[in-house]
Scaffold this active site. Structure first.
Site, PDB file in Angstrom:
ATOM      1  N   HIS A  64      -0.379  77.907 -50.061  1.00 39.25           N
ATOM      2  CA  HIS A  64      -0.948  78.228 -51.377  1.00 39.25           C
ATOM      3  C   HIS A  64      -0.132  79.282 -52.126  1.00 39.25           C
ATOM      4  CE1 HIS A  64      -4.248  75.616 -50.986  1.00 39.25           C
ATOM      5  NE2 HIS A  64      -5.009  76.355 -50.208  1.00 39.25           N
TER       6      HIS A  64
ATOM      7  N   ARG B  56       0.038  78.454 -55.795  1.00 36.03           N
ATOM      8  CA  ARG B  56      -1.283  78.558 -56.431  1.00 36.03           C
ATOM      9  C   ARG B  56      -1.618  80.026 -56.679  1.00 36.03           C
ATOM     10  NH1 ARG B  56      -6.417  76.062 -57.030  1.00 36.03           N
ATOM     11  NH2 ARG B  56      -8.180  77.181 -56.133  1.00 36.03           N
TER      12      ARG B  56
ATOM     13  N   LYS C 121     -13.013  70.896 -53.979  1.00 36.49           N
ATOM     14  CA  LYS C 121     -14.011  71.088 -52.937  1.00 36.49           C
ATOM     15  C   LYS C 121     -15.360  70.564 -53.397  1.00 36.49           C
ATOM     16  CE  LYS C 121     -11.841  75.082 -50.708  1.00 36.49           C
ATOM     17  NZ  LYS C 121     -12.015  76.476 -50.270  1.00 36.49           N
TER      18      LYS C 121
ATOM     19  N   TYR D 174      -7.479  87.930 -57.950  1.00 40.06           N
ATOM     20  CA  TYR D 174      -6.160  87.949 -58.570  1.00 40.06           C
ATOM     21  C   TYR D 174      -6.013  89.105 -59.557  1.00 40.06           C
ATOM     22  CZ  TYR D 174      -5.763  83.407 -56.403  1.00 40.06           C
ATOM     23  OH  TYR D 174      -5.732  82.401 -55.472  1.00 40.06           O
TER      24      TYR D 174
ATOM     25  N   HIS E  66     -12.708  77.300 -58.982  1.00 39.73           N
ATOM     26  CA  HIS E  66     -13.531  78.208 -58.190  1.00 39.73           C
ATOM     27  C   HIS E  66     -14.987  78.107 -58.622  1.00 39.73           C
ATOM     28  CE1 HIS E  66      -9.950  81.078 -57.182  1.00 39.73           C
ATOM     29  NE2 HIS E  66     -10.017  80.039 -56.355  1.00 39.73           N
TER      30      HIS E  66
ATOM     31  N   ARG F  35      -4.709  73.096 -55.428  1.00 40.49           N
ATOM     32  CA  ARG F  35      -4.624  73.227 -53.977  1.00 40.49           C
ATOM     33  C   ARG F  35      -3.682  72.163 -53.419  1.00 40.49           C
ATOM     34  NH1 ARG F  35     -10.162  73.584 -55.306  1.00 40.49           N
ATOM     35  NH2 ARG F  35     -11.089  75.635 -54.871  1.00 40.49           N
TER      36      ARG F  35
END
Length: 307
Positions: A253, A256, A174, A288, A279, A150
């Site tokens: 992003h 990414r 995160k 994706y 994730h 990120r």
């Protein structure tokens, strides 16, 4: 308690107790301040009911806010009032029956492999001339694509987070979760060039000292020697990829999303990509696979005689 004061207390709770990212805290606090602005002046927490919340949602819908924004605002309100019940600020939760608009599934925009190669090649050629900002931008975009991290993670990197021998970088994602992500030789070469010929020049601009006396923290520096910001990275991505992509396909992003899609196109295991991206849910990574499938369908429609 007055609503505005409760919102500020909740924002501190999200930051210090829940340890959410600064961007998430800012987004939730902004949503709740918008709610407070829609209430009668000086409203107390006990005065807010479900009709107030529904009126707030209706105003947001009337403004044409995206469904993703409406869903986030509903989540912010539910979290806020659930916390208020736990803290004894309200006796009952008015947001329990607040509905969440269904979010439409939108596929992330990605660059093609040739487009990425072209942009990175042009950046590398400019970096070879020795300009410190060109060296930095080349290293930034190479690492974003190679490690699929990120933008906020990249901007938070310190020099000590790099392991050149193993070609890995330690990032804090995160929820303050750490992970170690690999990157390739092109990114390492760009980083080495930046660290030797680019970063010392940028660092000296801030310190006003000889280039031998350098700060040892942030990996990527801005034009004035401070830590590079996400906004600056977004501007760089937009500037470099704008000519190669449609305007609405360029975002912070972009690399990414592109890296994740290209890895899956190349046969990478979905769970390996999930771990690399950081994730929490495999479902987040699966978006994706839809991108890859859509690209395959598009190629089929263009190329197959019976499409």
């Amino acid at each position: 308690m007055e609503v505005h004061a409760a919102i500020e207390a909740y924002a501190r709770h999200l930051d210090r107790v829940r340890r959410l990212s600064p961007a998430t805290v800012r987004a939730y606090a902004s949503d709740l301040r918008d709610l407070a602005a829609a209430l009668p002046p000086d409203s107390e927490m006990a005065d807010v009911d479900l009709e107030h919340l529904r009126e707030w949602q209706w105003r947001s819908t009337s403004r044409g806010d995206a469904r993703s924004t409406l869903a986030r605002r509903a989540a912010a309100a539910r979290g806020f009032f659930a916390w208020a019940v736990e803290e004894g600020l309200v006796e009952s939760d008015p947001a329990l029956r607040l509905t969440t608009p269904k979010r439409g599934r939108s596929l992330p925009k990605v660059a093609t492999r040739p487009a990425v190669e072209t942009v990175l090649g042009e950046l590398g050629a400019r970096a070879a001339e020795g300009d410190p900002l060109a060296l930095r931008d080349h290293a930034v975009l190479e690492l974003l694509y190679a490690a699929a991290i990120r933008v906020s993670e990249l901007c938070g990197l310190d020099i000590s987070d790099l392991d050149r021998d193993r070609r890995t970088v330690r990032v804090v994602g995160k929820g303050s979760k750490e992970r170690v992500v690999p990157f390739g030789a092109p990114a390492l070469n760009a980083l080495d060039a930046y660290l030797v010929r680019g970063r010392p020049v940028l660092a000296a601009r801030r310190e006003g000292q000889p280039q031998q006396s350098l700060p040892a923290a942030a990996l990527f520096l801005g034009a004035r020697g401070a830590r590079l910001t996400p906004r600056a990275v977004h501007a760089t991505v937009t500037r470099e990829f704008g000519p190669a992509l449609e305007a609405d396909a360029v975002g912070a992003h972009t690399l990414r999303h592109s890296a994740a899609t290209h890895m899956l196109d190349g046969g990478a295991d979905l769970r390996a990509v999930q771990e690399m991206l950081g994730h929490a849910s495999l479902g987040t990574t699966q978006i994706y696979t839809h991108v890859s499938a859509e690209r395959l369908r598009a190629a089929y429609r263009l190329a197959h005689p019976r499409a």
